[in-house]
Design an enzyme around this catalytic site. Structure first.
Site, PDB file in Angstrom:
ATOM      1  N   TYR A 184       2.362  -9.853   4.102  1.00 16.28           N
ATOM      2  CA  TYR A 184       3.522  -9.178   4.658  1.00 16.28           C
ATOM      3  C   TYR A 184       3.020  -8.817   6.184  1.00 16.28           C
ATOM      4  CZ  TYR A 184       7.051  -5.600   5.425  1.00 16.28           C
ATOM      5  OH  TYR A 184       8.056  -4.843   5.828  1.00 16.28           O
ATOM      6  N   LYS A 188       4.935  -9.937   9.516  1.00 18.01           N
ATOM      7  CA  LYS A 188       5.447  -8.913  10.529  1.00 18.01           C
ATOM      8  C   LYS A 188       4.796  -8.871  11.925  1.00 18.01           C
ATOM      9  CE  LYS A 188       8.943  -7.496   7.951  1.00 18.01           C
ATOM     10  NZ  LYS A 188      10.187  -8.138   8.296  1.00 18.01           N
TER      11      LYS A 188
END
Length: 315
Positions: A184, A188
């Protein structure tokens, strides 16, 4: 739906700032995406509500919530249409842009928001979980952006330069890192890099591109950060996703003219302009160093440099 409030997602101080704009919001069936879609509609926009209707881990759910958000918007007097395609595929992203053009005849704003989690410590992180998270977050930003940008480029070449906007969704995990979220965090962080490049490349076509790093209560955060994300019994709910949407609406409106290539952190009533990598202490010998010399120089420079922020979950 008038500009004075009381519309879809209505509340205080509605101004019609998005009146007449056509806005796509991905992952808009729940959480932040739903809040953004309702806020845009309340400000006069026509909204394409995209949601694949999957679970927190990306597995198919029993039904898509996109239609329910569309019903909310229409019940409040707004205009919206649902889209259930997979925006991490070229065909799905193309059909998303087509849905806006075929339904409303134009596209003004793209809000990339869709995502899910498959959290693991790195030594336990399987390749499939790595690929799945990067696919939805990073590829799921790139493909809608690419297809929307192609439309806006064509508009510019036809002499109709738009006042187009893209709002991407990064995270504090992408800016600082987050323990147990290597996939993640990487995705991001990649979204920030994509935002900077897109802002530079698409300016000639009348497109502004910015990113937000929100902190709010969603399906992705309410389990991992249950203590800080819980709604209070009374008073201001700082973690309500609706707190983030005003900035997203402004960035996606014509009122944000001149703002591009920026990253904003949004949490509760706080907005912060994030300042990324830039040169700190430096030293130039004018010649090649030995490894020992390089290390000595590096330690000297580190002693002069600012201490980096703590990775989430490491403190």
């Amino acid at each position: 739906m008038g500009p004075t409030g009381g519309g879809a997602g209505g509340g205080v101080g509605m101004t019609g700032i998005a009146e007449g704009r056509v806005v796509i919001v991905t992952g808009a069936g729940r959480g932040l995406g739903r809040a953004h879609a309702l806020a845009y509609a309340a400000e006069g926009a026509k909204v394409v509500v995209n949601d694949l209707g999957v679970g927190l881990d990306g597995a198919p759910g029993p039904d898509s919530p996109a239609g329910r958000v569309v019903d909310e918007i229409r019940a409040a007097g707004g205009a919206a249409v649902a889209h259930g395609g997979d925006i991490a595929t070229s065909a799905g992203a193309a059909s998303l842009v087509a849905a806006a053009l075929e339904t409303y005849g134009r596209l003004d704003t793209l809000v990339n928001n869709a995502g899910f989690l498959r959290d693991r410590m790195l030594v336990n992180l399987e390749e499939d979980d790595w690929d799945a998270v990067l696919r939805v977050h990073l590829t799921g930003h790139f493909l809608p952006l690419r297809h929307a940008a192609a439309h806006w480029r064509a508009e510019t070449k036809a002499g109709r330069t738009p006042r187009a906007r893209i709002v991407n969704t990064s995270s504090g995990a992408g800016l600082l890192g987050s323990v147990g979220q290597g996939n993640y965090s990487a995705a991001k962080a990649g979204i920030v890099g994509l935002t900077l490049v897109a802002a530079a490349e698409l300016a000639r076509y009348g497109v502004q591109v910015n990113a937000i790093a929100p902190a709010a209560r969603t399906r992705m955060t309410e389990r991992a950060f249950a203590g800080t994300m819980a709604a209070p019994d009374a008073g201001f709910d700082a973690m309500a996703p609706e707190n983030v949407s005003p900035l997203v609406v402004w960035l996606g409106s014509a009122a944000s003219a001149g703002v591009t290539g920026r990253v904003f952190e949004a949490e509760g009533g706080r907005i912060t302009v994030m300042e990324g990598w830039r040169p700190g202490p430096t030293a130039d010998k004018g010649a090649r160093r030995t490894p020992a010399e390089a290390g000595k120089t590096a330690r000297k420079l580190l002693a002069e440099a600012e201490v980096p922020g703590v990775v989430y979950g490491a403190g």
